[in-house]
Write a protein that holds these residues in place. Structure first.
Motif, mmCIF file in Angstrom:
data_model
loop_
_atom_site.group_PDB
_atom_site.id
_atom_site.type_symbol
_atom_site.label_atom_id
_atom_site.label_comp_id
_atom_site.label_asym_id
_atom_site.label_seq_id
_atom_site.Cartn_x
_atom_site.Cartn_y
_atom_site.Cartn_z
ATOM 1 N N GLN A 33 -13.115 -4.663 3.718
ATOM 2 C CA GLN A 33 -12.175 -3.704 3.152
ATOM 3 C C GLN A 33 -12.518 -2.253 3.453
ATOM 4 O O GLN A 33 -11.870 -1.357 2.929
ATOM 5 C CB GLN A 33 -12.137 -3.848 1.633
ATOM 6 N N TRP B 28 1.124 3.975 7.102
ATOM 7 C CA TRP B 28 1.281 5.233 6.382
ATOM 8 C C TRP B 28 1.235 6.458 7.302
ATOM 9 O O TRP B 28 1.691 7.516 6.927
ATOM 10 C CB TRP B 28 0.225 5.329 5.287
ATOM 11 N N SER C 184 -8.775 -1.970 7.836
ATOM 12 C CA SER C 184 -8.017 -1.238 6.815
ATOM 13 C C SER C 184 -7.467 0.059 7.368
ATOM 14 O O SER C 184 -6.347 0.456 7.048
ATOM 15 C CB SER C 184 -8.904 -0.924 5.618
ATOM 16 N N LEU D 63 -4.504 -0.763 9.523
ATOM 17 C CA LEU D 63 -3.348 -1.046 8.670
ATOM 18 C C LEU D 63 -2.753 0.261 8.147
ATOM 19 O O LEU D 63 -1.545 0.480 8.207
ATOM 20 C CB LEU D 63 -3.787 -1.937 7.514
ATOM 21 N N TYR D 64 -3.631 1.129 7.654
ATOM 22 C CA TYR D 64 -3.180 2.410 7.094
ATOM 23 C C TYR D 64 -2.483 3.244 8.163
ATOM 24 O O TYR D 64 -1.425 3.829 7.933
ATOM 25 C CB TYR D 64 -4.389 3.153 6.526
ATOM 26 N N LEU E 46 -12.521 6.652 7.027
ATOM 27 C CA LEU E 46 -11.442 7.636 6.968
ATOM 28 C C LEU E 46 -11.999 9.045 6.809
ATOM 29 O O LEU E 46 -11.495 10.006 7.400
ATOM 30 C CB LEU E 46 -10.498 7.319 5.804
ATOM 31 N N PHE F 293 -12.675 1.324 4.015
ATOM 32 C CA PHE F 293 -11.564 2.227 4.280
ATOM 33 C C PHE F 293 -11.973 3.692 4.110
ATOM 34 O O PHE F 293 -11.867 4.481 5.039
ATOM 35 C CB PHE F 293 -10.397 1.886 3.343
ATOM 36 N N GLY F 294 -12.454 4.031 2.919
ATOM 37 C CA GLY F 294 -12.762 5.435 2.640
ATOM 38 C C GLY F 294 -13.880 5.977 3.523
ATOM 39 O O GLY F 294 -13.813 7.109 3.999
ATOM 40 N N ALA G 127 2.103 -3.311 9.853
ATOM 41 C CA ALA G 127 1.047 -3.183 8.844
ATOM 42 C C ALA G 127 0.929 -4.471 8.046
ATOM 43 O O ALA G 127 -0.173 -4.949 7.757
ATOM 44 C CB ALA G 127 1.338 -2.002 7.922
ATOM 45 N N ALA G 128 2.084 -5.069 7.703
ATOM 46 C CA ALA G 128 2.064 -6.335 6.976
ATOM 47 C C ALA G 128 1.480 -7.443 7.838
ATOM 48 O O ALA G 128 0.747 -8.311 7.344
ATOM 49 C CB ALA G 128 3.475 -6.697 6.523
ATOM 50 N N LEU H 94 5.984 -0.355 8.623
ATOM 51 C CA LEU H 94 5.380 -1.250 7.635
ATOM 52 C C LEU H 94 5.317 -2.692 8.122
ATOM 53 O O LEU H 94 4.467 -3.459 7.674
ATOM 54 C CB LEU H 94 6.140 -1.165 6.320
ATOM 55 N N ALA I 169 -2.122 -7.286 7.605
ATOM 56 C CA ALA I 169 -2.609 -7.860 6.346
ATOM 57 C C ALA I 169 -2.768 -9.369 6.481
ATOM 58 O O ALA I 169 -3.755 -9.943 6.011
ATOM 59 C CB ALA I 169 -1.650 -7.515 5.213
#
Lengths: 340, 306
Positions: A259, A294, A286, A289-290, A265, A261-262, A302-303, A299, A306
């Motif tokens: 996962q 975004w 992640s 995906l972002y 990023l 992400f942060g 992105a899905a 989307l 997932a």
């Protein structure tokens, strides 16, 4: 589940239904019916909130993701979905950037999880000694857990800066040339792993410590009577007793590293963060995906990402299960040969 | 050394004497029957190094937050805090909407914590002490949900939230985390041992209905575990980044979202960013200093039975 079986039933048997219904007993009957309904329905009422919330905001979206992955949906028009079939999956599976992010996620996962858990094991072993101010040490080691991903990533971004970073300055003292951490393929992954390791080692150490304290002392006494050194005791008594806990932390850390992400990023921030570096050298799944959903506003793909993550997760779970089974089989073979 | 001997108060003897480590030495602590051998200088030294590594980034946040960007990025970084902390905090406050972010973070974290405590205690009690059909596999289902990463459902979640009119609103962050599987599991483990069946029976005989039992028997017994779960939940909600970052925007951020956006601006001033990081971390550090022992105990007790 053996541990959950209560030793006896908590319930007083409901009163028998009276044979003859006198008017004076009507109320009694009504009350006992109510009573029985209360007993039957209450447990379900108590666990319902969890399943309702999970169903609405976890399971339903998870399944719905699969449906969206077969459509074209854009961030600017969330209401209009256009059927495109497998196009989104086709798109991401033929995107080299997707495969880069898969391998990045794996590599960062390995170089963050393995040292983290080994260090946690060592630290837990030290904390398990009788220490002065043991609570103090435990709290200090847990402090990084109180930090958010965002703050941790931002501080470490400063530490890992190419020029004027704390780390390069320290390396300079020892005589090394400055390293451009975020730009290199391995160094950027290393930098992200350091953030993960810093935040989670103490947490895992405490989990191991708790398990170590549950190991019966007799095992150590028997081992030392047999002449086992402390190191041998650690290897032959502590580690095997901790096996379920170790497996648990491996699973949890693996899921966690899927996962990330942060950390990536914010390592460089800005536009570089959203694509995982100028060559996607630290782009995780992640982030991918972002970025699709975004940043670019698509989307559907992105899905699809997932669902690719779900497939990967199931793969990892299967591998974990196979390894676990192999370990158990060889373990019981050893145990059959050994005498206690 | 006997079981009743008091904690040694004599001046510290730091000699590495391997005395009394024979196999029959009794364990001095009731808690943790594990290997309670005395830690030598090596243990203290290693722990000190690890502790230093744990605290250094936090200290450096403070240093960087109290200086100018030029000083922070100089080829020899500063090692002591400077005098610009208040100015940097004020700048960060304006640039990143921090006032609103703090209020939002407090609202989000406390409502998630309150709801989690209530619902998880109820569910934990049901799983621990009530009998009903499907209890075993329902509990397995609860635990299984722990392994599903939030990434898998964010795309439709985002669309749902916008459909519900919660796009960019705090509701979109609060509602998906009202109950946690970990919380249910944690309360169940605690109540299995802490709540005797006799108490429930006695209340039943006194004529209490099930909800009355929860209020006057279960909640008082569960209070210590609820404290711990509350703190763990609060820390997690306060620090959550991924979903809030996707769901909220610059006008209505939580602290972590504001921090992420501050650093994503075109040319972020690092000392301002660090001032923001300090503000977002400080409340939890205070909680840690005050409740450190409880939180440590909570993590350990949550783990040992897992």
């Amino acid at each position: 589940m053996a541990t959950t079986t209560p030793t006896r039933d908590a319930y007083v048997p409901p009163p028998r239904r009276p044979q003859k219904e006198k008017p004076s007993e009507r109320r009694q009957l009504w009350r006992s019916r109510l009573w029985r309904f209360d007993d039957k329905a209450s447990p379900y009422a108590y666990i319902a909130p969890f399943f309702l919330v999970f169903g609405a905001f976890g399971l339903y979206p998870l399944l719905y993701t699969g449906w969206i992955a077969l459509h074209r949906v854009s961030m600017t028009g969330l209401d209009s979905m256009e059927w495109v079939g497998w196009e989104n999956f086709d798109k991401i599976l033929h995107d080299p950037e997707f495969w880069t992010s898969v391998s990045n996620t794996f590599l960062i996962g390995v170089i963050s999880t393995v040292p983290q858990l080994l260090m946690a094991l060592g630290i837990a072993h030290l904390l398990n000694y009788r220490l002065r101010a043991s609570t103090f040490w435990r709290t200090i080691i847990l402090t990084p857990y109180a930090t958010s991903v965002a703050s941790a990533a931002l501080v470490f971004a400063l530490v890992f800066r190419a020029d004027g970073g704390l780390l390069n300055w320290t390396l300079g003292l020892v005589g090394f040339d400055p390293v451009n951490w975020a730009n290199g393929h391995w160094t950027s992954k290393l930098a992200i792993s350091v953030i993960v390791i810093w935040r989670w080692t103490g947490y895992n150490a405490l989990i191991y410590l708790a398990a170590m304290q549950a190991v019966p002392n007799d095992l150590y006494e028997a081992a030392s009577l047999d002449g086992a050194s402390r190191w041998q005791q650690f290897l032959k008594v502590t580690i095997p007793s901790l096996r379920p806990t170790i497996l648990f932390t491996i699973v949890i850390s693996t899921i966690g590293s899927m996962q990330l992400f942060g950390e990536p990023l914010l390592l460089e921030g800005g536009t570089l963060g959203a694509t995982g570096g100028n060559e996607n050298q630290y782009e995780t799944l992640s982030i991918y995906l972002y970025n699709y959903g975004w940043n670019l506003g698509h989307l559907g793909p992105a899905a699809a990402v997932a669902w690719a993550m779900l497939a990967l997760l199931l793969l990892i779970a299967a591998v974990n299960w196979l390894i676990g089974r192999a370990v158990r089989t060889s373990d019981s073979a050893v145990r059959r040969g050994a005498t206690r | 050394m006997t079981l009743t001997s008091p904690t040694p108060t004599a001046p510290v003897k730091r000699a590495p004497t391997p005395k009394n480590t024979g196999p029959t030495r009794p364990s001095r602590f009731r808690m943790g029957a594990g290997q309670q051998m005395k830690g030598g200088p090596f243990a203290y030294l290693t722990l000190a190094v690890v502790g230093f590594g744990s605290l250094l980034p936090l200290y450096w946040t403070l240093v960087a937050a109290s200086r100018t960007q030029d000083e922070v990025l100089a080829s020899t970084p500063p090692f002591l805090p400077g005098g610009r902390l208040l100015e940097n905090v004020a700048t960060a406050w304006e640039q990143a909407n921090l006032g609103k972010a703090i209020v939002n973070s407090v609202i989000v974290s406390s409502s998630i914590t309150a709801a989690t405590l209530f619902f998880c205690t109820l569910a934990g009690y049901a799983f621990a002490k009530m009998r009903f059909r499907g209890r075993g596999w329902l509990m397995t289902a609860v635990i299984a949900t722990l392994t599903i990463p939030p990434q898998l459902s964010v795309v439709p979640l985002f669309m749902m939230m916008s459909g519900l009119g919660w796009g960019g609103q705090l509701e979109s962050v609060i509602f998906p985390t009202l109950v946690s599987a970990f919380g249910v599991f944690f309360m169940r483990q605690y109540l299995i041992e802490a709540l005797p069946y006799e108490l429930i029976e006695a209340a039943k005989i006194d004529g209490a209905n099930n909800f009355r039992i929860v209020v006057s028997v279960v909640l008082p017994v569960a209070r210590p575990a609820m404290m711990v779960l509350g703190m763990l939940t609060f820390v997690q909600a306060w620090n959550d980044f991924f979903w809030p970052y996707l769901a909220l925007n610059q006008q209505n951020p939580t602290l972590q979202v504001a921090l992420g956006q501050l650093s994503a601006s075109y040319t972020p001033d690092q000392s301002i960013v660090m001032a923001g990081a300090l503000i977002s971390t400080l409340p939890l550090l205070v909680v840690f200093v005050v409740f450190g022992k409880k939180i440590v105990g909570g993590i350990m007790s949550g783990a040992v039975k897992g």
